[in-house]
Structures are given as structure tokens and as C-alpha cells.
Write a protein that holds these residues in place. Sequence first.
Motif, PDB file in Angstrom:
ATOM      1  N   UNK A 179     -45.882 -84.450-118.328  1.00 23.64           N
ATOM      2  CA  UNK A 179     -45.172 -85.101-117.049  1.00 23.64           C
ATOM      3  C   UNK A 179     -45.827 -86.537-116.968  1.00 23.64           C
ATOM      4  N   UNK A 180     -45.569 -87.402-116.306  1.00 24.76           N
ATOM      5  CA  UNK A 180     -45.445 -88.879-116.355  1.00 24.76           C
ATOM      6  C   UNK A 180     -45.441 -89.180-114.856  1.00 24.76           C
ATOM      7  N   UNK A 181     -46.145 -90.597-114.681  1.00 19.22           N
ATOM      8  CA  UNK A 181     -45.796 -91.650-113.388  1.00 19.22           C
ATOM      9  C   UNK A 181     -46.376 -92.723-112.357  1.00 19.22           C
ATOM     10  N   UNK A 182     -46.194 -92.565-111.935  1.00 19.90           N
ATOM     11  CA  UNK A 182     -47.234 -94.521-111.364  1.00 19.90           C
ATOM     12  C   UNK A 182     -48.102 -93.848-110.264  1.00 19.90           C
ATOM     13  N   UNK A 183     -49.164 -94.052-110.836  1.00 19.15           N
ATOM     14  CA  UNK A 183     -50.260 -93.375-108.754  1.00 19.15           C
ATOM     15  C   UNK A 183     -50.842 -94.987-108.267  1.00 19.15           C
ATOM     16  N   UNK A 211     -50.998 -97.793-111.233  1.00 20.87           N
ATOM     17  CA  UNK A 211     -51.502 -97.477-112.520  1.00 20.87           C
ATOM     18  C   UNK A 211     -50.589 -95.883-113.109  1.00 20.87           C
ATOM     19  N   UNK A 212     -50.723 -96.626-114.392  1.00 23.91           N
ATOM     20  CA  UNK A 212     -49.670 -94.945-115.210  1.00 23.91           C
ATOM     21  C   UNK A 212     -50.335 -94.273-115.830  1.00 23.91           C
ATOM     22  N   UNK A 213     -50.026 -92.368-115.384  1.00 23.72           N
ATOM     23  CA  UNK A 213     -50.707 -91.324-115.006  1.00 23.72           C
ATOM     24  C   UNK A 213     -49.798 -90.780-116.596  1.00 23.72           C
ATOM     25  N   UNK A 214     -50.164 -90.130-117.268  1.00 26.33           N
ATOM     26  CA  UNK A 214     -49.835 -89.866-118.788  1.00 26.33           C
ATOM     27  C   UNK A 214     -50.451 -87.705-118.447  1.00 26.33           C
ATOM     28  N   UNK A 215     -49.670 -86.932-118.299  1.00 26.96           N
ATOM     29  CA  UNK A 215     -50.202 -85.330-118.337  1.00 26.96           C
ATOM     30  C   UNK A 215     -50.251 -84.767-119.413  1.00 26.96           C
ATOM     31  N   UNK A 216     -50.833 -84.654-119.816  1.00 29.06           N
ATOM     32  CA  UNK A 216     -51.104 -83.288-121.094  1.00 29.06           C
ATOM     33  C   UNK A 216     -51.227 -82.357-120.777  1.00 29.06           C
ATOM     34  N   UNK A 217     -50.596 -80.897-121.384  1.00 27.62           N
ATOM     35  CA  UNK A 217     -51.770 -79.972-121.928  1.00 27.62           C
ATOM     36  C   UNK A 217     -53.118 -79.757-121.181  1.00 27.62           C
ATOM     37  N   UNK A 244     -44.323 -84.512-101.738  1.00 30.64           N
ATOM     38  CA  UNK A 244     -43.992 -83.335-103.174  1.00 30.64           C
ATOM     39  C   UNK A 244     -43.770 -83.868-104.243  1.00 30.64           C
ATOM     40  N   UNK A 245     -44.425 -85.388-104.830  1.00 29.28           N
ATOM     41  CA  UNK A 245     -45.264 -85.878-105.946  1.00 29.28           C
ATOM     42  C   UNK A 245     -46.424 -85.188-106.265  1.00 29.28           C
ATOM     43  N   UNK A 246     -46.938 -85.647-104.731  1.00 28.62           N
ATOM     44  CA  UNK A 246     -48.641 -85.029-105.296  1.00 28.62           C
ATOM     45  C   UNK A 246     -48.652 -83.698-105.076  1.00 28.62           C
ATOM     46  N   UNK A 247     -47.818 -83.048-104.444  1.00 23.01           N
ATOM     47  CA  UNK A 247     -48.236 -81.532-104.320  1.00 23.01           C
ATOM     48  C   UNK A 247     -47.598 -81.035-106.134  1.00 23.01           C
ATOM     49  N   UNK A 248     -46.987 -81.747-106.593  1.00 19.09           N
ATOM     50  CA  UNK A 248     -46.549 -81.601-107.665  1.00 19.09           C
ATOM     51  C   UNK A 248     -47.595 -81.982-108.975  1.00 19.09           C
ATOM     52  N   UNK A 249     -48.447 -82.801-108.811  1.00 18.31           N
ATOM     53  CA  UNK A 249     -49.519 -83.272-109.730  1.00 18.31           C
ATOM     54  C   UNK A 249     -50.340 -82.535-109.645  1.00 18.31           C
ATOM     55  N   UNK A 250     -50.371 -82.349-108.394  1.00 16.20           N
ATOM     56  CA  UNK A 250     -51.523 -81.940-108.156  1.00 16.20           C
ATOM     57  C   UNK A 250     -51.702 -79.812-108.578  1.00 16.20           C
ATOM     58  N   UNK A 251     -50.080 -79.431-108.899  1.00 14.65           N
ATOM     59  CA  UNK A 251     -49.959 -78.229-109.763  1.00 14.65           C
ATOM     60  C   UNK A 251     -50.255 -78.171-110.846  1.00 14.65           C
ATOM     61  N   UNK A 252     -50.066 -79.060-111.417  1.00 12.64           N
ATOM     62  CA  UNK A 252     -49.706 -79.045-112.665  1.00 12.64           C
ATOM     63  C   UNK A 252     -50.725 -79.765-113.292  1.00 12.64           C
ATOM     64  N   UNK A 253     -51.823 -80.005-112.819  1.00 15.55           N
ATOM     65  CA  UNK A 253     -53.329 -80.596-113.505  1.00 15.55           C
ATOM     66  C   UNK A 253     -53.608 -78.948-113.142  1.00 15.55           C
ATOM     67  N   UNK A 254     -53.867 -78.525-112.448  1.00 14.25           N
ATOM     68  CA  UNK A 254     -54.655 -77.083-111.988  1.00 14.25           C
ATOM     69  C   UNK A 254     -53.862 -75.593-113.158  1.00 14.25           C
ATOM     70  N   UNK A 255     -52.162 -76.365-112.539  1.00 12.96           N
ATOM     71  CA  UNK A 255     -51.753 -74.779-113.663  1.00 12.96           C
ATOM     72  C   UNK A 255     -52.317 -74.740-115.520  1.00 12.96           C
ATOM     73  N   UNK A 256     -52.623 -75.981-115.897  1.00 11.71           N
ATOM     74  CA  UNK A 256     -52.863 -76.765-117.567  1.00 11.71           C
ATOM     75  C   UNK A 256     -54.164 -77.014-118.156  1.00 11.71           C
ATOM     76  N   UNK A 257     -55.215 -77.081-116.324  1.00 15.86           N
ATOM     77  CA  UNK A 257     -56.211 -77.007-116.581  1.00 15.86           C
ATOM     78  C   UNK A 257     -56.895 -75.310-116.767  1.00 15.86           C
ATOM     79  N   UNK A 258     -56.324 -74.604-115.939  1.00 13.58           N
ATOM     80  CA  UNK A 258     -56.258 -73.067-116.326  1.00 13.58           C
ATOM     81  C   UNK A 258     -55.772 -72.634-117.406  1.00 13.58           C
ATOM     82  N   UNK A 259     -55.149 -73.135-118.169  1.00 13.14           N
ATOM     83  CA  UNK A 259     -54.054 -72.172-119.824  1.00 13.14           C
ATOM     84  C   UNK A 259     -55.350 -72.937-119.853  1.00 13.14           C
TER      85      UNK A 259
END
Length: 293
Positions: A38-42, A53-59, A117-132
Motif C-alpha cells: 500500500x501507499x499513502x501520504x501521512x 510525507x509519502x509512505x510506501x508499505x512493502x511486505x 480508519x486510515x490510521x487503523x488500516x496502516x497499523x494493521x497492515x504493518x503488524x500483519x506483514x511484520x508478523x509474516x
Amino acid sequence: MAELLTFNKKNRERIQAVENTFGHTRKSLLSPDRILVGEGRLLKLCRRGPKPKVFFLFNDILVYGSIMVPGRWNNKKQTIPLDEVEVEDMQDETTMSNQWLIRTPRKSFYVAAASADEKQAWMEHIEQYKALLQQHKGRTDRNARRSYAATLIPDMASAICMRCSDRFTVANRRHHCRMCGYIVCGSCSKDRALLLNISSSPVRVCRHCVVYLQGQDDRETRYKKQRRVKRKNWKKSSVEDTTTQPEYESSSEEEEDRGYQVPSKWFTGVQQENHSEYCHLKSERMMPPLRVL
């Protein structure tokens, strides 16, 4: 199979597009197993106040940078291994709403999203892919011991030194202790110390942290002396013993690491099952709402 090939092609195109926004960089973002999640501006709380800033989340990594031309040109790319990231939910403040804390060994900072909602989505995705990622590498947070960098307090938070209470002026400038993050004057931060998780060269620390570090060094010196004495006595007592235990035994932490190893096939399978879950986290928004003091 055709669906997976299509996804791999689109994923590569997305990553290449991200690479192009940062121009020519030393290390390419393209990697065989890397997926753009995912990607977004925070809004990132910097020393001189909040900045978009622009943020890009990879796996496997988290990338962010400064926005020069929205959607076309970014600058100052920063890359953080995802397994080194720790997120912590924070309450809303007068300066930023929908914020949370990102901790890393090298740098820690606050970020804010445009909505809850965006905050929750970012935190959940970071935790999910970090765990994987941790499961793929065979370790978890339970056996990961890291020293996270202190969060630097913004300049606007204090008009006086947080150690001696002297007021800041044009001559008496603000500085930051890299160990505690406090805003201090030059007199209170004359010393430098080597904090390996932050930098390979000595960094500025305040006088309070210098005293703490000196105490730590003294305790470590005493501990090393005690170990040398014990080792010397142990060698004397085991000269005639042919069944002596090895001097260094594997720790319980190492045994735990082996117990948490997970086959990489499971991680690959999860990736393939979720290959359609790329989420574009509302990057069309320039910045989250900022409350004025």
C-alpha cells in the motif's frame, strides 16, 4: 497460474513506478519476493513541526520520503526493514489527530493519518506483514531484543533547555540529545557518545545521559572482571576433569529461535493467497487535518 503472472507483472510495474518517483538511487527497490502492499501520504512530526510525507508499505520494508511534486517526484528516500518496526497507538493531541508512533532502532517518530480508519488500516497492515516476515525468518517479537531510538521532541515544544532551564535565544540554540530526545542547550550537550543502534560515529548526548552511560560502563567493567575471575577458577578446578562442559553453552534464547522456525513455503503460500489485496491507502490526500495551537 495466469492470474499469478498477471499479479507479478502489475506488482513489478508498481514498484518501478515508486522507484521512478525517487529518481536515481543507489539501491533499487525491485526484489524477487518484494510486494507493494500500500501507499499513502501521512503527516510526520519532525523537529520543526508536522510535515506531509509519502509512505510506501512493502511486505518486507517501509519506505518514506519528502514530497516535491505530488505523485511525480519524491526526495530523501528512507528505507526501514519491516521486522525492525514497532508501532504504538497514541491519543489525539492539539497538534495532530489520528496519530501513532513508529519506533525503529535508528529513528523513532510520530505520524498521523487523515482519518481514524486510515490510521487503523496502516497499523494493521504493518503488524500483519511484520508478523509474516518474522515467521518466515523463524523468529518472533518474544525473542527479539532491540534498543529503539528515542523520539526527538519538536523544537516548538519548549522555549527553555530541558536540563538547565536556560531560555533559548539566537546565541543559545536548541539541540537534541540523541539518547533521551530532550531539547537541550549547547552547554548541556557538550559530550558525544557512541550509540551503535543510531550511528557508527559518536552523537550528541546531554549531561544527564552521560552520567547514566558512565554508570553503565562501570557496571559492565565490574561484570567483566567477575567473569574473568570465575573463568580462571573454573579452569583450575577442571584441569583433571576429562568430561568438562564446554566453556560457552547455547542460551535458552538460541533454543527458542530454533523452535520458532517456520518453513518458507507457508510464507510464500500466504503471499500467493493474498496477491490481490494491494490497497491504495488514499494517497490522493495531500495531508491529514492539522490543528493550529
